[in-house]
Design a protein around this motif. Structure first.
Motif, PDB file in Angstrom:
ATOM      1  N   THR A  64      -0.970 -26.127  29.762  1.00  0.00           N
ATOM      2  CA  THR A  64      -1.894 -25.089  30.212  1.00  0.00           C
ATOM      3  C   THR A  64      -1.122 -23.885  30.744  1.00  0.00           C
ATOM      4  N   PRO A  65      -1.779 -22.726  30.904  1.00  0.00           N
ATOM      5  CA  PRO A  65      -1.096 -21.541  31.440  1.00  0.00           C
ATOM      6  C   PRO A  65      -0.615 -21.766  32.877  1.00  0.00           C
ATOM      7  N   PRO A  66       0.385 -21.005  33.338  1.00  0.00           N
ATOM      8  CA  PRO A  66       0.862 -21.136  34.719  1.00  0.00           C
ATOM      9  C   PRO A  66      -0.275 -20.973  35.716  1.00  0.00           C
ATOM     10  N   GLY A  67      -0.260 -21.803  36.742  1.00  0.00           N
ATOM     11  CA  GLY A  67      -1.290 -21.725  37.769  1.00  0.00           C
ATOM     12  C   GLY A  67      -2.510 -22.567  37.476  1.00  0.00           C
ATOM     13  N   GLN A  68      -2.534 -23.226  36.319  1.00  0.00           N
ATOM     14  CA  GLN A  68      -3.692 -24.038  35.937  1.00  0.00           C
ATOM     15  C   GLN A  68      -3.276 -25.474  35.669  1.00  0.00           C
ATOM     16  N   LYS A 119       2.723 -20.201  40.714  1.00  0.00           N
ATOM     17  CA  LYS A 119       2.546 -19.767  39.319  1.00  0.00           C
ATOM     18  C   LYS A 119       3.753 -20.133  38.452  1.00  0.00           C
ATOM     19  N   ILE A 120       4.287 -21.332  38.698  1.00  0.00           N
ATOM     20  CA  ILE A 120       5.418 -21.838  37.919  1.00  0.00           C
ATOM     21  C   ILE A 120       4.909 -22.355  36.579  1.00  0.00           C
ATOM     22  N   SER A 121       5.654 -22.130  35.533  1.00  0.00           N
ATOM     23  CA  SER A 121       5.247 -22.525  34.192  1.00  0.00           C
ATOM     24  C   SER A 121       5.054 -24.036  34.073  1.00  0.00           C
ATOM     25  N   ASN A 122       4.098 -24.425  33.236  1.00  0.00           N
ATOM     26  CA  ASN A 122       3.857 -25.838  32.953  1.00  0.00           C
ATOM     27  C   ASN A 122       4.634 -26.328  31.740  1.00  0.00           C
TER      28      ASN A 122
END
Length: 352
Positions: free
Chosen positions: A34-38, A169-172
């Protein structure tokens, strides 16, 4: 004997084909990112699994160079995990069982992590630290079952790290925990956080709330860096895990530790645990992301161990459950000597 295993309890869908001696013939998987933060939600994750599972089954058969006729049993993750993703795997295994006329073996996800870790590393009878996005348990085998001696009383350590990654907001990609580990290497200022150990149990929700507040504060003051926050969080939660693991070792009179689960890939956690084990005259057994992270081979291998001892799951009972305790499983195969895991015919020693 040859088994095909399907794992889909969280955001990874994987299919493994394994022989009873532990030889891994194929182990492809695909991750829902998913996008960062999600985070990943059950419905969207299940859709991802439905879209990828059949191509992965075909890829596994092709990579292994086998046909469905050569498969002796079909194994799948019954639980624990997220309901909708688990359902996707259960539906597919029932369909394949009817099409291929093969027996089914339902597998406990946690026990599969343990058995994969044992056969990869050669650990015989260790205390097991199982750490992942959904589980945190200290386990040891006793009288036919894997007994839980300590666990989280709220959220899992992996969930704590993942949720904090969303705050920053670190990348997943490839995983939030891995990216936190890399960022933490640049931290040099330790922030004192709550340290919550209760006997052999731990709690992470209060730590998460505290460091989330610190993260919001540092946006205004710039007193700390993101690296300092990641470093402090890792050091604190990993110290807690080492403490409860050592306490379980003393209680069970065991010297060796096996770390399994996605968070078990973390090199810093392995280093801390290795120091503790060496001070007690024991050894740490751990692996890399091929076997720590959810994969189909661990389901296939554990299911095949049960199948070889006469365990099968009737088609009408091949369902799923989000809550499937580790100590609900009768590990009948532990009564016999395990064979070493081989990958392409070569024994894989893991990381000792």
């Amino acid at each position: 004997m040859l088994a095909l295993g399907i794992e889909g309890s969280a955001n990874k869908i994987g299919v493994g084909i394994v022989r009873l001696d532990g030889s891994i013939l194929a182990n492809p998987r695909h991750t829902y990112i998913t996008p960062p933060g999600q985070g990943f939600l059950p419905r969207e994750t299940a859709i991802h699994h439905q879209q990828h599972i059949l191509p992965i089954v075909q890829a596994a058969l092709k990579e292994a160079g086998v046909t469905p006729d050569q498969i002796d049993c079909l194994c799948y993750t019954r639980g624990p995990g997220m309901g909708a993703p688990l359902q996707a795997g259960a539906v597919v295994v029932r369909i394949l069982s009817l099409l291929w006329k093969k027996p089914i073996v339902a597998v406990n996800h946690c026990v599969a992590h343990i058995e994969m870790g044992r056969v990869v590393t050669g650990a015989v009878d260790p205390v097991v630290l199982y750490v992942s996005g959904g589980n945190t348990q200290v386990i040891a085998y006793s009288e036919g079952k894997y007994r839980i001696f300590g666990e989280t009383i709220d959220i899992a350590v992996g969930n704590c790290l993942d949720r904090f990654a969303r705050v920053l907001k670190i990348s997943n990609d490839p995983s939030p925990g891995y990216n936190i580990e890399q960022i933490a290497k640049k931290g040099n200022k330790f922030i004192e956080l709550p340290y919550v150990v209760k006997g052999m149990d731990v709690s992470f929700s209060g730590i998460l709330s505290f460091i989330e507040a610190v993260a919001v504060q540092q946006l205004e003051t710039n007193e700390f860096t993101d690296a300092d926050l990641c470093f402090s969080l890792q050091e604190t939660v990993f110290a807690m895990l080492v403490e409860i693991t050592e306490r379980a070792m003393a209680h069970c009179d065991k010297k060796d530790v096996l770390v399994v689960g996605g968070v078990g890939c973390n090199i810093r956690l392995q280093d801390m645990m290795r120091i503790m084990c060496s001070e007690r005259g024991g050894n740490l057994y751990a692996t890399d992301d091929r076997y720590c992270v959810d994969n189909g081979a661990m389901i296939a291998y554990t299911g095949l161990l049960a199948f070889a001892n006469g365990v099968t799951t009737p088609l009408e009972e091949a369902t799923f459950t989000q809550r499937f305790r580790t100590d609900d499983v009768h590990a009948v195969w532990r009564e016999k000597k395990s064979l070493p895991l081989k990958e392409n015919g070569v024994v894989n020693p893991g990381i000792n």
